[in-house]
Design an enzyme around this catalytic site. Structure first.
Site, short mmCIF file in Angstrom:
data_model
loop_
_atom_site.label_atom_id
_atom_site.label_comp_id
_atom_site.label_asym_id
_atom_site.label_seq_id
_atom_site.Cartn_x
_atom_site.Cartn_y
_atom_site.Cartn_z
N HIS A 186 0.83 -1.20 0.00
CA HIS A 186 0.00 0.00 0.00
C HIS A 186 0.87 1.26 0.00
O HIS A 186 0.63 2.20 -0.76
CB HIS A 186 -0.91 0.00 1.23
CG HIS A 186 -1.95 -1.06 1.21
ND1 HIS A 186 -3.30 -0.79 1.16
CD2 HIS A 186 -1.86 -2.42 1.23
CE1 HIS A 186 -3.99 -1.92 1.15
NE2 HIS A 186 -3.14 -2.91 1.19
N ASP A 206 -5.48 6.00 1.92
CA ASP A 206 -5.53 4.58 1.57
C ASP A 206 -6.92 4.03 1.87
O ASP A 206 -7.67 4.57 2.69
CB ASP A 206 -4.49 3.82 2.39
CG ASP A 206 -4.42 2.35 2.04
OD1 ASP A 206 -3.72 1.99 1.10
OD2 ASP A 206 -5.11 1.54 2.73
#
Length: 426
Positions: free
Chosen positions: A16, A121
Site C-alpha cells: 500500500h 488509503d
C-alpha cells in the site's frame, strides 16, 4: 496560478505504502504547481517497511514531496488483523489533524500552497472526518482491482440497505450476480475477512466510508478491467472511479526489497539462467508456510528439475497478535534433508526477488497487474504459465478474476485453509 498541496495518508503496509508514493511521484511530475505531503504512521512490527521509510530521506524524491512523521501511538494489539488496523488508524486521527494544522501554519503566506485535499488509503477512509474538519475533499486510493472495489461496495449495500447477514455466505454454495462481472461470483472466493463477523464489520464499515469520498483512484487500467470499470458509470451513490494504473516501479529502485549487493547477486543469478526458464515462488508480504508445507513445495521443485527462485519466510507465531513473516535463520531445519545441496545448481532461496519467467504467487493485485504489463512489453501474453496460491485478504477473489473472469491464468486451487496441506503443487 497559486500552488496546491495534497496530504497523503498511506497505510503502513509495504504494498500500500509504495504504491501511494508512486502515485505521488506521478502527480508532481505532471504539474509543477502541485506539491504533496506524506504523513507517515509507524508500524513497529514491520521492520522492512521501517527500513524503506528510513531510506526516503536519502532518496531522489523531488522537493515537491515531503514527509512528516506522526507520533507513535500505544494501544492494545488485537489478534484480529482488521480490528488491529482499525484501532491503529483511529488512534492517529488526532495526530493527523495536529500535523496538518501545524504544517499549514508553518507555510502561511501569500505564496504558500493552498490545501486542496486528502488522498487516503482504502483502510484509512476514516480520515475523511479529518479532511472535513479542514473543509477539503478526500480522494481514496484503492490499490486492489476495480472488480474487487465493485464487490466490496455490493456487499456493503447488501448489509446496510438490504439488512443481509454477509457471514451467512460462509461455507455456502451461493453465487453473487453483479453487473460488473461477466460470471457469477461463487461465495467460496469471498475474502475470509468479510465472512468473519468481527472483521467483516470493520471492512464493510470502511466500504461505507468510501462512498463519502470525492473520487476513488484505482490501480488498474481500462484494457485490463473494461467490464468492471464501465459498470461504475451507471452506479448510484458511488464516487467517480479513476483507473490510473498500472502503478508500478519498473526500475526496481525501492530499497525495501533488499540491499544493493543482494539485488545484484539475484540479478546475476537470473542472467545466468536460460531465458524464461525460472519459476519464481513469491507469496507476498504476509505469505509464510509451516514446515510441512515448505517440505512439500521443496519436493515438487526438486522433482520438476527446472531453475527456481524461492522467496521463503517463516510465518509469524500463532496467537501472538498481528505480525509479519520473518526470515528463516537456518534453512536446513525447514527444508528436506540434503535439499540445498541437491538443488544448488538450479535453485536459489532468498527473502526477496524481482519477478522473472514463470510464476507461482499468492495472487496479490500489485503482482497481478505487474505481470500483465511485463508480458505485454515485447512478449506474447503467456499468463497460462503462471499459477496462483491464494493465501489471505482478497487473493482468492483475484485468482477467480484472473482464471475465470479474464482467462489469463492457470488455477492451482481455489481455497487454502490453515489445515490443508497442498501436496501436488506442479
Amino acid at each position: 496560478m497559486k500552488k496546491a498541496e495534497l496530504v497523503f495518508v498511506p497505510l503502513p503496509g509495504r504494498g500500500h505504502f509504495v504504491s501511494m508514493l508512486e502515485i505521488a511521484k506521478l502527480l508532481v511530475a505532471r504539474d509543477d504547481r502541485l506539491c504533496i505531503t506524506v504523513l507517515i504512521m509507524r508500524l513497529s512490527i514491520d521492520s522492512k517497511l521501517a527500513a524503506y521509510i528510513e531510506s526516503l530521506n536519502d532518496s531522489s524524491y523531488t522537493e515537491c514531496i515531503q514527509f512528516i512523521d506522526l507520533p507513535q501511538t500505544s494501544f492494545k494489539q488485537e489478534t484480529h488483523p482488521m480490528v488491529f488496523f482499525s484501532s491503529f488508524i483511529e488512534s492517529h486521527k488526532p495526530h493527523v489533524k495536529e500535523a496538518v494544522t501545524k504544517h499549514k501554519e508553518s507555510r502561511s503566506g501569500s505564496n504558500s500552497p493552498r490545501l486542496a485535499g486528502f488522498v487516503v488509503d482504502m483502510f484509512c477512509s476514516s480520515m475523511v472526518d479529518v479532511a472535513n474538519d479542514f473543509g477539503v475533499p478526500t480522494y481514496l486510493f484503492f490499490p486492489s482491482s476495480a472488480s474487487f472495489l465493485s464487490l466490496m461496495l455490493h456487499l456493503q449495500a447488501l448489509r446496510d440497505e438490504q439488512k443481509q447477514d454477509i457471514t451467512e455466505f460462509k461455507d455456502s454454495d451461493a453465487e453473487l450476480v453483479l453487473s460488473s462481472f461477466v460470471n457469477p461470483i461463487p461465495a467460496r472466493v469471498l475474502p475470509g475477512v468479510v465472512l468473519d463477523r468481527e472483521g467483516g464489520t470493520v471492512i464493510l464499515d470502511y466500504a461505507r466510508k468510501w462512498r463519502e469520498t470525492k473520487g476513488i483512484i484505482v490501480n488498474t487500467f481500462l484494457e485490463l478491467e473494461s467490464y468492471a470499470i464501465h459498470s461504475f458509470s451507471d452506479a448510484t451513490n458511488t464516487p467517480p472511479v479513476y483507473p490510473v494504473g498500472p502503478i508500478l516501479n519498473l526500475k526496481g529502485e525501492d530499497s525495501h526489497v533488499g540491499s544493493g549487493d543482494q539485488r545484484s547477486d539475484i540479478m546475476k543469478w537470473l542472467d545466468d539462467q536460460p531465458q524464461s526458464s525460472v519459476v519464481f515462488l513469491c507469496f507476498g508480504s504476509r505469505g509464510g508456510f509451516g514446515d510441512n508445507q515448505v517440505k512439500e513445495i521443496a519436493k515438487a521443485l526438486e522433482r520438476g528439475g527446472f531453475p527456481f527462485l524461492w522467496s521463503l519466510r517463516r510465518p509469524p507465531p500463532k496467537g501472538g497478535g498481528f505480525a509479519f513473516p520473518t526470515e528463516h535463520e537456518n534453512l536446513e531445519e525447514v527444508l528436506p534433508e540434503g535439499f540445498l545441496d541437491r538443488t544448488a545448481r538450479i535453485g536459489k532461496i532468498i527473502g526477496w526477488a524481482p519477478t522473472s519467467g514463470n510464476l507461482i504467487t499468492s495472487c496479490n493485485w500489485r503482482l497481478c497487474i505487474a505481470l500483465r504489463v511485463e508480458f505485454n512489453i515485447g512478449k506474447p501474453l503467456v499468463w497460462c504459465a503462471n499459477c496462483y496460491m491464494p493465501l489471505y485478504a482478497e487473493q482468492q477473489f483475484n485468482a477467480f478474476e484472473m482464471v475465470k473472469e479474464m482467462e489469463l491464468a492457470r488455477r492451482l486451487y481455489w481455497i487454502i485453509e490453515q489445515n490443508i496441506l497442498i501436496t501436488k503443487l506442479l
